[in-house]
Scaffold this active site. Structure first.
Site, PDB file in Angstrom:
ATOM      1  N   HIS A   1      -1.958   8.045   6.444  1.00  7.89           N
ATOM      2  CA  HIS A   1      -2.332   6.756   5.850  1.00  7.89           C
ATOM      3  C   HIS A   1      -3.721   6.369   6.341  1.00  7.89           C
ATOM      4  CE1 HIS A   1      -1.701   2.932   3.928  1.00  7.89           C
ATOM      5  NE2 HIS A   1      -1.870   2.266   5.065  1.00  7.89           N
TER       6      HIS A   1
ATOM      7  N   GLU B   1      -0.043   5.263  13.907  1.00  6.11           N
ATOM      8  CA  GLU B   1       0.324   6.436  13.108  1.00  6.11           C
ATOM      9  C   GLU B   1       0.161   7.726  13.908  1.00  6.11           C
ATOM     10  OE1 GLU B   1      -0.263   8.265   8.603  1.00  6.11           O
ATOM     11  OE2 GLU B   1      -1.746   6.840   9.392  1.00  6.11           O
TER      12      GLU B   1
ATOM     13  N   PHE C   1       1.804  -3.629   3.848  1.00 10.23           N
ATOM     14  CA  PHE C   1       2.122  -4.945   4.405  1.00 10.23           C
ATOM     15  C   PHE C   1       3.583  -5.263   4.103  1.00 10.23           C
ATOM     16  CE2 PHE C   1      -2.272  -7.263   4.527  1.00 10.23           C
ATOM     17  CZ  PHE C   1      -2.733  -6.333   5.432  1.00 10.23           C
TER      18      PHE C   1
ATOM     19  N   HIS D   1      -9.685   2.606   0.590  1.00  8.47           N
ATOM     20  CA  HIS D   1      -8.238   2.368   0.504  1.00  8.47           C
ATOM     21  C   HIS D   1      -7.910   1.802  -0.863  1.00  8.47           C
ATOM     22  CE1 HIS D   1      -4.206   1.540   1.300  1.00  8.47           C
ATOM     23  NE2 HIS D   1      -4.294   0.637   2.258  1.00  8.47           N
TER      24      HIS D   1
ATOM     25  N   CYS E   1       0.808  -1.223   0.000  1.00  9.27           N
ATOM     26  CA  CYS E   1       0.000   0.000   0.000  1.00  9.27           C
ATOM     27  C   CYS E   1       0.840   1.272   0.000  1.00  9.27           C
ATOM     28  CB  CYS E   1      -0.950  -0.008   1.186  1.00  9.27           C
ATOM     29  SG  CYS E   1      -2.100  -1.400   1.129  1.00  9.27           S
TER      30      CYS E   1
ATOM     31  N   LYS F   1      -8.985   8.626   3.059  1.00  6.28           N
ATOM     32  CA  LYS F   1      -9.529   7.294   2.772  1.00  6.28           C
ATOM     33  C   LYS F   1     -10.942   7.154   3.320  1.00  6.28           C
ATOM     34  CE  LYS F   1      -5.149   4.709   2.546  1.00  6.28           C
ATOM     35  NZ  LYS F   1      -4.196   5.805   2.829  1.00  6.28           N
TER      36      LYS F   1
END
Length: 414
Positions: free
Chosen positions: A303, A314, A400, A339, A163, A334
């Protein structure tokens, strides 16, 4: 070191099929979540996503091209065409050996992969795979097709960091131009991953929201009641160009790219470091490269996928880097687009570029309450965009595998 500017943009998103539609929808707090229409979700725990609206491949491609290109490549070509037109670039008047493509996708042609294997499994065992099977699924193929479409012979490859992919691609493009290895690079990312395999796979990992009763408001970053991310699809394209090169051809300039930080959590296969170690390093490196202080940043597009642990880590990282700074405006877009996986960084990078260009900042939608410990640490506009002077903006993306990528843009000045 050579300066790098943004001279063109294109976007294909669940809330708008070009940059103007996308940006206006962000400021209005429009949400793209709805029940999935592309397959039967009756046996799936998650039945909704942020699909593209009004996208018709036959409006952009002929029958042969539709047969040749997976949707992720189609989305790439559509957004790149917008960016090229936006930049008013005539490639035939430029040195195509010095113009490249660095494109990203996390999953490539996963729809083609699924369809072909299901067809094989349901058949009599005779391999009747399409001759386009392999080129349709390769994650690098979009970069190659873009270069062929415009005859660009410079650096050409695909960045893959889950991502964080399209932010990684943008940072690579920024560096290639700074290092005098290219004068212009088409960069960004595309993703077409709303299908049984991805919804089932991310669902089994308990990463997706299961708020099937309220799909339009399911993504709620920073809210204590968040329960997972909402899948999105689409593409974002940017044309990065060396400043003197852009000036010589009379290009309009949206913003300047001034910093990029890439790092790793080195912690877990799918989870972010609980104290945000990799995010701290990525953001700090971007600030250092831009030669600005943490207090200089005006806007941070996080994010912020709306997962229970990811958002917290985060926020912890942001507090470690920026301290308690109520003048720093933070949002998680998002909440509106879902996403977009490997394409997320590109569309969120465009949001940052538009913020420094227009002095408007998009909100976080759906969120009613910010995590108690952080609600006063930063400024979180909710539901509607706000006006604010924005000189510096940063976008975070994490993937990931622990991949971290943060890119920093600045309001353009001669």
């Amino acid at each position: 070191m050579r300066r790098v500017v943004v001279t063109g943009m294109g976007a294909l998103t669940p809330i708008g099929n070009n940059v103007e539609e996308y940006w206006n929808a962000l400021l209005e707090g429009k949400n793209g979540g709805a029940n999935i229409t592309s397959f039967d979700t009756s046996k799936f725990k998650t039945k909704f996503a942020c699909e593209l609206k009004g996208y018709d491949e036959t409006e952009h491609f002929n029958r042969k091209e539709i047969k040749t290109y997976d949707k992720f490549t189609q989305y790439a070509l559509v957004s790149v065409k917008q960016a090229v037109e936006d930049s008013a670039v005539d490639f035939d008047t430029l040195n195509k050996d010095r113009i490249g493509v660095i494109w990203g996708s996390g999953n490539g042609g996963i729809q083609t992969f699924q369809d072909q294997l299901v067809e094989f499994a349901q058949g009599d065992g005779t391999p009747r795979f399409s001759p386009f099977f392999i080129p349709r699924i390769l994650v690098d193929i979009a970069a190659g097709v873009i270069s062929m479409r415009y005859g660009l012979r410079g650096v050409n490859y695909c960045a893959v960091s889950a991502c964080a992919t399209s932010t990684t691609a943008m940072i690579d493009a920024f560096n290639y131009i700074r290092w005098n290895k290219a004068d212009m690079i088409i960069t960004g990312g595309s993703e077409a991953a709303i299908n049984e395999a991805t919804i089932g796979g991310f669902g089994s990992a308990k990463a997706l929201s299961t708020n099937n009763e309220n799909p339009a408001t399911a993504s709620k970053p920073f809210d204590p009641n968040r329960d997972g991310f909402v899948m999105g699809e689409g593409a974002g394209a940017l044309i990065l160009e060396e400043y003197e090169h852009a000036k010589a051809r009379g290009a309009k300039i949206y913003a300047e790219v001034v910093g990029g930080g890439m790092a790793a959590d080195a912690y877990h296969l799918t989870g972010t470091h609980p104290q945000g170690d990799g995010a701290v390093l990525g953001m700090s490196l971007a600030l250092e490269e831009a030669e600005i202080k943490a207090t200089d940043l005006d806007y941070l597009n996080m994010h912020a996928t709306s997962t229970p642990f990811g958002d917290i880590s985060e926020l912890i990282a942001a507090k470690r880097v920026f301290g308690d700074n109520p003048t720093l405006t933070i949002s998680g877009t998002k909440s509106m687009t879902g996403h977009l996986l490997g394409a997320a960084g590109a569309v969120e990078g465009i949001a940052c570029i538009k913020a420094v260009q227009t002095n408007m900042i998009p909100p976080t939608t759906n969120t009613e309450n910010i995590e108690e410990e952080y609600k006063d640490a930063f400024h979180f506009p909710l539901h509607k965009g706000i006006q604010k002077e924005v000189k510096y903006a940063m976008s975070n993306t994490f993937g990931f595998g622990g991949h971290i990528a943060s890119i920093l843009v600045k309001k353009f000045e001669e």
